[in-house]
Design a protein around this motif. Structure first.
Motif, PDB file in Angstrom:
ATOM      1  N   LEU A 114      67.484  -4.857  58.151  1.00  0.00           N
ATOM      2  CA  LEU A 114      67.863  -3.791  57.235  1.00  0.00           C
ATOM      3  C   LEU A 114      67.200  -4.057  55.893  1.00  0.00           C
ATOM      4  O   LEU A 114      67.355  -5.139  55.323  1.00  0.00           O
ATOM      5  CB  LEU A 114      69.385  -3.744  57.075  1.00  0.00           C
ATOM      6  N   LEU A 131      75.530  -3.564  61.064  1.00  0.00           N
ATOM      7  CA  LEU A 131      74.153  -3.061  61.026  1.00  0.00           C
ATOM      8  C   LEU A 131      73.147  -4.177  61.287  1.00  0.00           C
ATOM      9  O   LEU A 131      72.160  -3.977  61.999  1.00  0.00           O
ATOM     10  CB  LEU A 131      73.859  -2.416  59.669  1.00  0.00           C
ATOM     11  N   GLU A 137      64.040   2.820  53.085  1.00  0.00           N
ATOM     12  CA  GLU A 137      64.647   3.671  54.105  1.00  0.00           C
ATOM     13  C   GLU A 137      64.782   2.928  55.430  1.00  0.00           C
ATOM     14  O   GLU A 137      63.869   2.209  55.837  1.00  0.00           O
ATOM     15  CB  GLU A 137      63.787   4.914  54.312  1.00  0.00           C
ATOM     16  N   ARG A 173      77.777  -3.989  56.548  1.00  0.00           N
ATOM     17  CA  ARG A 173      76.455  -4.545  56.832  1.00  0.00           C
ATOM     18  C   ARG A 173      76.374  -5.461  58.056  1.00  0.00           C
ATOM     19  O   ARG A 173      75.398  -5.389  58.807  1.00  0.00           O
ATOM     20  CB  ARG A 173      75.921  -5.258  55.603  1.00  0.00           C
ATOM     21  N   LEU A 214      73.621   7.039  52.540  1.00  0.00           N
ATOM     22  CA  LEU A 214      73.500   7.399  53.947  1.00  0.00           C
ATOM     23  C   LEU A 214      73.252   8.891  54.021  1.00  0.00           C
ATOM     24  O   LEU A 214      73.886   9.668  53.295  1.00  0.00           O
ATOM     25  CB  LEU A 214      74.767   7.019  54.714  1.00  0.00           C
ATOM     26  N   GLU A 248      70.198   7.867  58.309  1.00  0.00           N
ATOM     27  CA  GLU A 248      69.276   7.009  57.578  1.00  0.00           C
ATOM     28  C   GLU A 248      70.043   6.273  56.492  1.00  0.00           C
ATOM     29  O   GLU A 248      70.824   6.885  55.760  1.00  0.00           O
ATOM     30  CB  GLU A 248      68.164   7.860  56.967  1.00  0.00           C
ATOM     31  N   VAL A 249      69.835   4.976  56.412  1.00  0.00           N
ATOM     32  CA  VAL A 249      70.464   4.143  55.391  1.00  0.00           C
ATOM     33  C   VAL A 249      69.373   3.795  54.379  1.00  0.00           C
ATOM     34  O   VAL A 249      68.383   3.147  54.734  1.00  0.00           O
ATOM     35  CB  VAL A 249      71.050   2.847  56.016  1.00  0.00           C
ATOM     36  N   TRP A 307      73.633   4.069  66.602  1.00  0.00           N
ATOM     37  CA  TRP A 307      74.863   4.226  65.837  1.00  0.00           C
ATOM     38  C   TRP A 307      76.099   4.080  66.716  1.00  0.00           C
ATOM     39  O   TRP A 307      77.147   3.629  66.258  1.00  0.00           O
ATOM     40  CB  TRP A 307      74.872   5.553  65.074  1.00  0.00           C
ATOM     41  N   PHE A 360      73.804   1.828  48.686  1.00  0.00           N
ATOM     42  CA  PHE A 360      73.153   2.473  49.816  1.00  0.00           C
ATOM     43  C   PHE A 360      73.579   3.932  49.915  1.00  0.00           C
ATOM     44  O   PHE A 360      74.763   4.247  49.793  1.00  0.00           O
ATOM     45  CB  PHE A 360      73.524   1.752  51.121  1.00  0.00           C
ATOM     46  N   PHE A 383      79.500  -2.171  50.656  1.00  0.00           N
ATOM     47  CA  PHE A 383      78.654  -2.094  51.851  1.00  0.00           C
ATOM     48  C   PHE A 383      78.635  -3.427  52.596  1.00  0.00           C
ATOM     49  O   PHE A 383      78.362  -3.463  53.798  1.00  0.00           O
ATOM     50  CB  PHE A 383      77.230  -1.670  51.463  1.00  0.00           C
TER      51      PHE A 383
END
Length: 133
Positions: A76, A58, A81, A55, A27, A128-129, A89, A25, A51
């Motif tokens: 996710l 997220l 994107e 995760r 960022l 943005e991930v 966040w 990923f 990650f």
């Protein structure tokens, strides 16, 4: 003619020791209403295996509304994107800060990640991930 060094996205590594195959990923600071070219140095790459420690925090925040398109993001997307705004966040960072961790190296990894995110949220609309799995 001197050879220029190739620019790369900085990587944050916890335990990943495999080949540098760049599966994971990226960022990147998210700008919704302005056109800002994000430099590679302002991005962060995390291998998929590392990650996995980020995760869960997220995954808890989905579903979300894509701030650019208004479409619902159900989960996710590891292949695309995932624009996440600053307010969301705050919740993610809180979860990571409160996560019980017994391995001091993992705590260092998570702290480095949260510091990176907080630093970039000072001027960006979000992070943005971008998955490439």
């Amino acid at each position: 003619m001197a050879k220029q060094s190739k620019r790369t996205i900085p990587a944050l590594i916890y335990q990943y020791q495999g080949p540098q195959r760049n599966v994971g990923f990226v960022l990147s600071p998210l700008y919704i209403h302005e056109s800002v070219e994000v430099e590679m140095e302002d991005m962060l790459f995390i291998y998929n295996e590392d990650f996995d420690y980020i995760r869960p925090a997220l995954d808890r925040i989905f579903p979300l509304i894509d701030p650019r398109t208004g479409e619902e993001m159900k989960a996710l997307d590891p292949c695309w994107e995932n624009p996440i705004i600053k307010d969301v966040w705050t919740e993610i960072l809180s979860a990571l800060d409160q996560q019980l961790v017994t391995d001091p190296e993992l705590r260092i990894f998570l702290n480095r990640f949260t510091v990176w995110v907080r630093n970039h949220l000072q001027w960006a609309d979000g992070i943005e991930v971008i998955g490439n799995l």
